[in-house]
Design an enzyme around this catalytic site. Sequence first.
Site, PDB file in Angstrom:
ATOM      1  N   ASN A 105       0.697  -0.952   0.031  1.00 30.35           N
ATOM      2  CA  ASN A 105       0.096  -0.159   0.092  1.00 30.35           C
ATOM      3  C   ASN A 105       0.768   1.240   0.108  1.00 30.35           C
ATOM      4  O   ASN A 105       0.310   2.331  -0.370  1.00 30.35           O
ATOM      5  CB  ASN A 105      -1.018   0.052   1.291  1.00 30.35           C
ATOM      6  CG  ASN A 105      -2.291  -0.734   0.847  1.00 30.35           C
ATOM      7  OD1 ASN A 105      -2.758  -0.673   0.067  1.00 30.35           O
ATOM      8  ND2 ASN A 105      -2.636  -1.673   1.685  1.00 30.35           N
ATOM      9  N   ASP A 159     -11.810   2.523  17.078  1.00 28.74           N
ATOM     10  CA  ASP A 159     -11.446   1.959  18.435  1.00 28.74           C
ATOM     11  C   ASP A 159     -11.998   2.537  19.290  1.00 28.74           C
ATOM     12  O   ASP A 159     -12.443   2.346  20.518  1.00 28.74           O
ATOM     13  CB  ASP A 159      -9.836   1.998  18.120  1.00 28.74           C
ATOM     14  CG  ASP A 159      -9.213   1.287  17.018  1.00 28.74           C
ATOM     15  OD1 ASP A 159      -9.352   0.133  16.975  1.00 28.74           O
ATOM     16  OD2 ASP A 159      -8.637   1.877  16.299  1.00 28.74           O
ATOM     17  N   HIS A 187      -3.634   1.966  14.774  1.00 26.01           N
ATOM     18  CA  HIS A 187      -4.701   1.416  14.677  1.00 26.01           C
ATOM     19  C   HIS A 187      -4.488  -0.051  14.420  1.00 26.01           C
ATOM     20  O   HIS A 187      -4.137  -0.502  13.381  1.00 26.01           O
ATOM     21  CB  HIS A 187      -5.529   1.933  13.618  1.00 26.01           C
ATOM     22  CG  HIS A 187      -6.699   1.074  13.074  1.00 26.01           C
ATOM     23  ND1 HIS A 187      -7.897   0.841  13.980  1.00 26.01           N
ATOM     24  CD2 HIS A 187      -7.042   0.319  11.895  1.00 26.01           C
ATOM     25  CE1 HIS A 187      -8.500  -0.031  13.382  1.00 26.01           C
ATOM     26  NE2 HIS A 187      -8.086  -0.346  12.121  1.00 26.01           N
TER      27      HIS A 187
END
Length: 327
Positions: A105, A159, A187
């Site tokens: 990514n 979260d 995360h």
Amino acid sequence: MNAPLRVAVTGAAGNISYSLLWMLVNGDCFGPNQPIILHLLEITPAMEKLSGVVMELEDSAPRLLHGIVASDDPRRAFDGVNAAFLVGSRPRTAEMDRSDLIRANGPIFVGQGKALNDVAARDVRVIVVGNPCNTNCLIAQKSARDIPAQQFSAMTRLDHNRALGQLAARAGVPVEKVRDVAVWGNHSDKMYADVTRATIDGAPVSSKFEADWLRGGFLNTVATRGKAIIKARGASSAASAAGASVDHMRDWFLGSDGRVVSMAIPSEGWYGVPKGLIYSFPVTTTAGGKHEVITDWKVDDFGRAKIKENVEELEAEQAAVADLLGA
Ligand code: NAX
């Protein structure tokens, strides 16, 4: 009515966007008097699917939608945008580990960071949702040399919301009674949902629940919630992720009204977190795109160990993409 705001969403034909786009055009993020022009980015093979999403948006006839730009070119999709939701990224496949995902990514966020730098409005506020979101955000931010670093953020609000939801459910109160929860770090399943300052209806959370649960079952449920949803639903969190990204951006644009929220932002060295890491801190936000880290949070030994663990994980991720950070 205000002048329209230009709002970019990447991965616009994906699952999260299928909820997010309707929240945006219904005014959930920027308010009921703020028209928007949607700038939708997809990869070329997904453009046909995106055309179906555009048709559905048109068919919804939303009062606040003043135009749609749909493109597979980041420079066109980000032209003049004031807010950007970077949701699109390659999904993790069975044979990939986290470091493979980071490498797969990273280049996407170099290109998107450069395009934002070149064509976005100078006041653009960016949230990265696509995973691994903290490190993808770091890459985008470093690639956007002329945009102030604090205009970039990554999403830990899901979260945060999961932690609020767990506490409210266990206490049997509406979620608005729960305040001052904070998520620290990455995360990932290492993130730390800190309730040491949290209250429920004004009483400390620590007076309501056992420390063993708060440091055990509670933390574990929040950290592994994504996996539990995939197992139960056969698909990853989508509506809750879209809602969390809207909460994040709404508070950033309109203010959190004194409430503590969690945002992953470039560290200035707060709490010993190395400068530059995209790290989630307790913040308050004020209208106009400002966030302020709460710097007097008393962190106990347990919290310090968790904060360190997250620093180490993010430093390892940073090292894995070191070649992409000077682009
Ligand atoms: P989907 O796979 O349904 O959609 C992703 C979309 O991104 C696809 O339509 C794909 O064509 C597009 N895309 C891929 N590369 C692109 C590029 N270079 N430019 C533009 N678009 C591109 O995934 P979805 O369920 O929507 O999830 C999106 C991302 O959010 C994933 O990376 C996921 O891991 C991440 N999440 C992050 C969360 C967080 O709390 N930060 C929670 C939810 C979610 O897991």
